[in-house]
Scaffold this active site. Structure first.
Site, PDB file in Angstrom:
ATOM      1  N   TYR A  58       0.962  -1.115   0.181  1.00 52.76           N
ATOM      2  CA  TYR A  58       0.479   0.076   0.228  1.00 52.76           C
ATOM      3  C   TYR A  58       1.606   1.290  -0.025  1.00 52.76           C
ATOM      4  O   TYR A  58       0.692   2.722  -0.244  1.00 52.76           O
ATOM      5  CB  TYR A  58      -0.776   0.388   0.938  1.00 52.76           C
ATOM      6  CG  TYR A  58      -2.219   0.878   1.096  1.00 52.76           C
ATOM      7  CD1 TYR A  58      -2.251   1.916   2.001  1.00 52.76           C
ATOM      8  CD2 TYR A  58      -2.966   0.782   0.017  1.00 52.76           C
ATOM      9  CE1 TYR A  58      -3.615   2.857   2.184  1.00 52.76           C
ATOM     10  CE2 TYR A  58      -3.967   1.504   0.257  1.00 52.76           C
ATOM     11  CZ  TYR A  58      -4.358   2.485   1.107  1.00 52.76           C
ATOM     12  OH  TYR A  58      -5.503   3.942   1.029  1.00 52.76           O
TER      13      TYR A  58
ATOM     14  N   LYS B 294      -2.605   8.471   2.983  1.00 55.14           N
ATOM     15  CA  LYS B 294      -3.889   8.040   4.495  1.00 55.14           C
ATOM     16  C   LYS B 294      -4.225   8.302   5.573  1.00 55.14           C
ATOM     17  O   LYS B 294      -4.571   8.985   6.633  1.00 55.14           O
ATOM     18  CB  LYS B 294      -4.528   6.798   3.971  1.00 55.14           C
ATOM     19  CG  LYS B 294      -5.514   6.072   2.789  1.00 55.14           C
ATOM     20  CD  LYS B 294      -6.465   6.948   2.611  1.00 55.14           C
ATOM     21  CE  LYS B 294      -6.968   6.121   0.835  1.00 55.14           C
ATOM     22  NZ  LYS B 294      -8.263   7.279   0.634  1.00 55.14           N
TER      23      LYS B 294
END
Ligand code: F9T
Length: 257
Positions: free
Chosen positions: A158, A165
């Protein structure tokens, strides 16, 4: 107190196709009686979004282009929305992007441009659209953004989006602090992995789906509809005491070590 969204208007940003989480949110808000406004990144998305929305019985939707990387464009879009409808009651921010090569391999190899691009689109855009939407939320409101576990702890591959995020989550909380006095709440939904167009860009996505089905407390992945219903809760008066919060809609996977 009733928890319908009748008589309320919400902006949904980020519907790309029928698999989009934003589309799940739009359907839940529509079912709750909301009037919807859709924004899309560029004209390539206009027809697919209009075609999808035409399936919502009795929905009198409006559509606007909005390039969230351009402050003038964001301001112009929300000014136009204000001219057309006056007051809005909330906004669903379902927008993120990172270069594909930054979503696999080692994070240490992330370029400066790639890092800033993902911060710009995936995190700063929430600040920009919240500032532009605030004057339209004259009766208070509720802003929801989409986040993921990879921003709270390391999830292999990720990488740069996890850092974006983390930035989005902190930005959400600082916005919640600023806007609470205007009775505007700002929250995040941390969704488990769902097979969307965006998910195709993340390395080894299928392995993560299998891991959820084997290990998550509910032993299954979640759906756009389940995320949509949590968005309905966060837009409704049921969550009137909740702001700066992240609700995990992930079959409980986040509670595991
Ligand atoms: C290895 C983690 C597996 C679970 C990932 C769950 C997830 C799936 C999709 C997510 O949303 C995006 C949005 C844009 C994005 O960047 C993309 C997407 C497609 C192509 C591309 O060039 N960039 C990557 C993920 C997201 O934030 C999180």
């Amino acid at each position: 107190m009733n928890f319908s969204l009748e008589g309320r208007t919400y902006v949904v940003m980020g519907v790309a196709n029928k698999r989009s989480i934003a589309w799940g949110i739009a359907r839940s808000l529509h079912e709750a009686g909301a009037r919807l406004i859709f924004t899309y990144a560029n004209e390539r998305f206009e027809k697919p979004v209009r075609d999808l929305v035409s399936t919502l019985e009795g929905q009198d939707a409006l559509f606007y282009e909005c390039d969230v990387t351009n402050d003038e464009a964001v301001d112009a879009t929300f000014q136009q929305i204000g001219n057309d409808v006056g007051t809005i009651h909330g906004l669903a921010h379902c927008i993120a992007f990172a270069d594909k090569e930054d979503l696999k391999g080692e994070f240490v190899d992330t370029s400066r441009d790639g890092y800033l691009l993902s911060q710009n689109i995936s995190a700063y855009s929430l600040v920009a659209v919240t500032r532009a939407a605030k004057p339209l939320m004259t009766e208070g409101g509720s802003i929801v953004t989409m986040t993921y576990l990879g921003g709270e702890r390391v999830v292999q591959n990720y990488n740069v989006m996890g850092v974006a995020k983390a930035s989005l989550d902190a930005s959400m909380k600082y916005l919640a602090n600023d806007l609470g006095k205007n009775n505007i709440r700002v929250n995040g939904i941390s969704a488990g992995p769902i097979r969307t167009l965006s998910a195709k860009g993340v390395g080894d996505f299928n392995t993560v789906l299998k891991q959820i089905e084997e290990k998550a407390p509910l032993r299954r992945t979640v759906t756009q509809e389940e995320v949509g219903d949590t968005a309905y809760y966060l837009m409704s008066d049921l969550s009137r005491g909740v702001t700066g919060e992240i609700i995990h809609v992930d079959s409980g996977f986040n509670i595991l070590g």
